[in-house]
Write a protein that holds these residues in place. Structure first.
Motif, PDB file in Angstrom:
ATOM      1  N   ALA A  84      -2.541  -9.383  10.667  1.00  0.00           N
ATOM      2  CA  ALA A  84      -2.644 -10.215  11.861  1.00  0.00           C
ATOM      3  C   ALA A  84      -4.093 -10.337  12.327  1.00  0.00           C
ATOM      4  O   ALA A  84      -4.536 -11.416  12.754  1.00  0.00           O
ATOM      5  N   ARG A  85      -4.845  -9.253  12.244  1.00  0.00           N
ATOM      6  CA  ARG A  85      -6.236  -9.284  12.678  1.00  0.00           C
ATOM      7  C   ARG A  85      -7.113 -10.029  11.684  1.00  0.00           C
ATOM      8  O   ARG A  85      -8.089 -10.683  12.067  1.00  0.00           O
ATOM      9  N   LEU A 116      -3.395 -18.044  10.330  1.00  0.00           N
ATOM     10  CA  LEU A 116      -2.342 -18.141   9.320  1.00  0.00           C
ATOM     11  C   LEU A 116      -1.069 -17.448   9.810  1.00  0.00           C
ATOM     12  O   LEU A 116       0.041 -17.991   9.664  1.00  0.00           O
ATOM     13  N   SER A 117      -1.222 -16.265  10.391  1.00  0.00           N
ATOM     14  CA  SER A 117      -0.046 -15.526  10.886  1.00  0.00           C
ATOM     15  C   SER A 117       0.653 -16.309  11.990  1.00  0.00           C
ATOM     16  O   SER A 117       1.882 -16.434  12.001  1.00  0.00           O
ATOM     17  N   LEU A 147       5.121 -19.780  13.804  1.00  0.00           N
ATOM     18  CA  LEU A 147       5.626 -21.019  14.404  1.00  0.00           C
ATOM     19  C   LEU A 147       6.584 -21.731  13.466  1.00  0.00           C
ATOM     20  O   LEU A 147       7.635 -22.243  13.890  1.00  0.00           O
ATOM     21  N   ALA A 148       6.240 -21.780  12.188  1.00  0.00           N
ATOM     22  CA  ALA A 148       7.122 -22.433  11.210  1.00  0.00           C
ATOM     23  C   ALA A 148       8.474 -21.730  11.129  1.00  0.00           C
ATOM     24  O   ALA A 148       9.532 -22.388  11.101  1.00  0.00           O
ATOM     25  N   GLY A 184       4.579 -13.943  12.341  1.00  0.00           N
ATOM     26  CA  GLY A 184       3.954 -14.371  11.100  1.00  0.00           C
ATOM     27  C   GLY A 184       3.429 -13.207  10.279  1.00  0.00           C
ATOM     28  O   GLY A 184       3.655 -13.133   9.068  1.00  0.00           O
ATOM     29  N   ALA A 185       2.726 -12.267  10.945  1.00  0.00           N
ATOM     30  CA  ALA A 185       2.178 -11.120  10.225  1.00  0.00           C
ATOM     31  C   ALA A 185       3.288 -10.249   9.662  1.00  0.00           C
ATOM     32  O   ALA A 185       3.203  -9.759   8.520  1.00  0.00           O
ATOM     33  N   LEU A 186       4.346 -10.043  10.433  1.00  0.00           N
ATOM     34  CA  LEU A 186       5.471  -9.237   9.959  1.00  0.00           C
ATOM     35  C   LEU A 186       6.150  -9.889   8.766  1.00  0.00           C
ATOM     36  O   LEU A 186       6.465  -9.227   7.762  1.00  0.00           O
ATOM     37  N   SER A 187       6.371 -11.194   8.832  1.00  0.00           N
ATOM     38  CA  SER A 187       7.040 -11.904   7.737  1.00  0.00           C
ATOM     39  C   SER A 187       6.177 -11.923   6.477  1.00  0.00           C
ATOM     40  O   SER A 187       6.682 -11.718   5.365  1.00  0.00           O
ATOM     41  N   LEU A 188       4.883 -12.160   6.625  1.00  0.00           N
ATOM     42  CA  LEU A 188       3.996 -12.171   5.466  1.00  0.00           C
ATOM     43  C   LEU A 188       3.924 -10.797   4.811  1.00  0.00           C
ATOM     44  O   LEU A 188       3.888 -10.690   3.575  1.00  0.00           O
TER      45      LEU A 188
END
Length: 358
Positions: A221-222, A227-228, A233-234, A325-329
């Motif tokens: 995330a940092r 991107l995250s 959002l997506a 986002g960071a968790l999903s990636l």
């Protein structure tokens, strides 16, 4: 070993803090039922009084709140708390030190009655006494007698008649949207504090059970906040759409329900991870690295900022997207890594002792 001890200590601190948030004493409460419930003159009820009866008469003193679900409520005595009455007729001729919240066919406040606020749902409401704070009245017919004195605002919904001599210290506001019902049993700040400790507990569990994974989420995330946030959002848009498509078919309903539950848990974890990222970033500005302090600081900052109208909601939304986002990636990277792991040993085994081919 040190990491596990720190986790146990953190969980203990959270539990102790949660227990400390619970009030040490609970006010005494008395419940009475029957055809007619009477608090006689000279009688004192210490604590709250809840009544379900055909009628309630308070001639004595109640040192607490009175909640009545009755056909008629008559209070010529003293209530040193709030009066919440849902009845056909409510008559207050005594003293109410708190607020009066009444949904009734008729609500009458006689001269000398001390109340904090008055609320009524329908019927006829006549005020001819003293209201030290606001009066909120909803009824078909509303009248202010010559001896009526309202220390605050008058908010009403209905036909209002005002006699000469009636006094309203604040504003007189006609509104079609009036909240008629008991005041919230639990103040808003209690819910906020409860939510903070629940999120803190979840964060402690995540950091203690998945320390490496949690650091990966924070680092991603940092490193790639845009991107995250975009991926978050997506997912926030696409996942509900996919679940709705599954729910259209009878066969897909169980999948949609299970998916909605899993997505709700994912959103909760994402919100906590997002706050953790904020805390870690703030600590990095002071060249500090402490995951427990980062979690606590991040949740505190997000909770405080969220209370700011409009801006707070936007910040909370971005923190959620960042965490989601960071968790999903990170989950996707772990999934791809596990899929590739079984193939690598087999390739090395096939080559035997000859070594890798060039």
């Amino acid at each position: 070993m040190m990491e596990r001890s720190a986790a146990v200590l953190a969980v203990s601190v959270v539990l102790v803090a949660a227990l400390a948030a619970v009030p040490a004493t609970v006010a005494a409460q008395e419940t009475r039922t029957g055809g007619t419930v009477v608090v006689e003159r000279g009688e004192t009820v210490d604590g709250d009084l809840t009544v379900t009866a055909g009628s309630l008469v308070v001639r004595g003193t109640v040192n607490g709140d009175v909640t009545a679900l009755s056909g008629n409520v008559d209070v010529p005595g003293t209530v040193n708390g709030d009066l919440v009455a849902f009845a056909g007729n409510v008559r207050v001729s005594g003293d109410v030190a708190g607020s009066v919240n009444a949904a009734s066919g008729t609500t009458i406040l006689e001269r000398g009655a001390r109340v904090g606020a008055v609320e009524s749902a329908s019927g006829t409401v006549a005020l001819n006494g003293t209201v030290r704070r606001d009066a909120v009245v909803g009824a078909g017919s509303i009248s202010l007698g010559p001896n009526a004195s309202i220390g605050g605002d008058l908010r009403y919904n209905g036909e209002l008649t005002r006699a000469e001599g009636a006094q309203v210290q604040g504003s007189i506001i006609q509104s079609d949207e009036l909240r008629v019902g008991p005041a919230p049993v639990v103040p808003n700040w209690v819910g906020a504090v409860y939510g903070f400790f629940v999120n803190l507990l979840l964060g402690v569990v995540l950091l203690a059970v998945f320390p490496t994974f949690s650091e990966s989420v924070a680092g991603r995330a940092r490193a790639t906040p845009l991107l995250s946030g975009g991926v978050g959002l997506a997912l926030l848009i696409l996942v509900p759409l996919v679940l709705v498509i599954f729910a259209i078919t009878i066969v897909g309903i169980p999948i949609a329900v299970l998916g909605a539950l899993l997505f709700a848990v994912l959103l909760w974890a994402a919100a906590v991870y997002g706050a953790y990222v904020v805390g870690a970033w703030l600590l990095s500005l002071a060249d500090e690295r402490n995951r427990w302090l980062a979690l606590l600081l991040g949740l505190l900052v997000v909770a405080v900022v969220t209370s700011i109208p409009i801006f707070g909601g936007l910040v909370q939304f971005f923190v959620l997207l960042l965490g989601l986002g960071a968790l999903s990636l990170t989950l996707w990277a772990r999934y791809r890594g596990r899929r590739e792991e079984p193939t690598r040993p087999s390739q090395r085994g096939h080559g035997g002792d000859e070594g890798p081919t060039t």
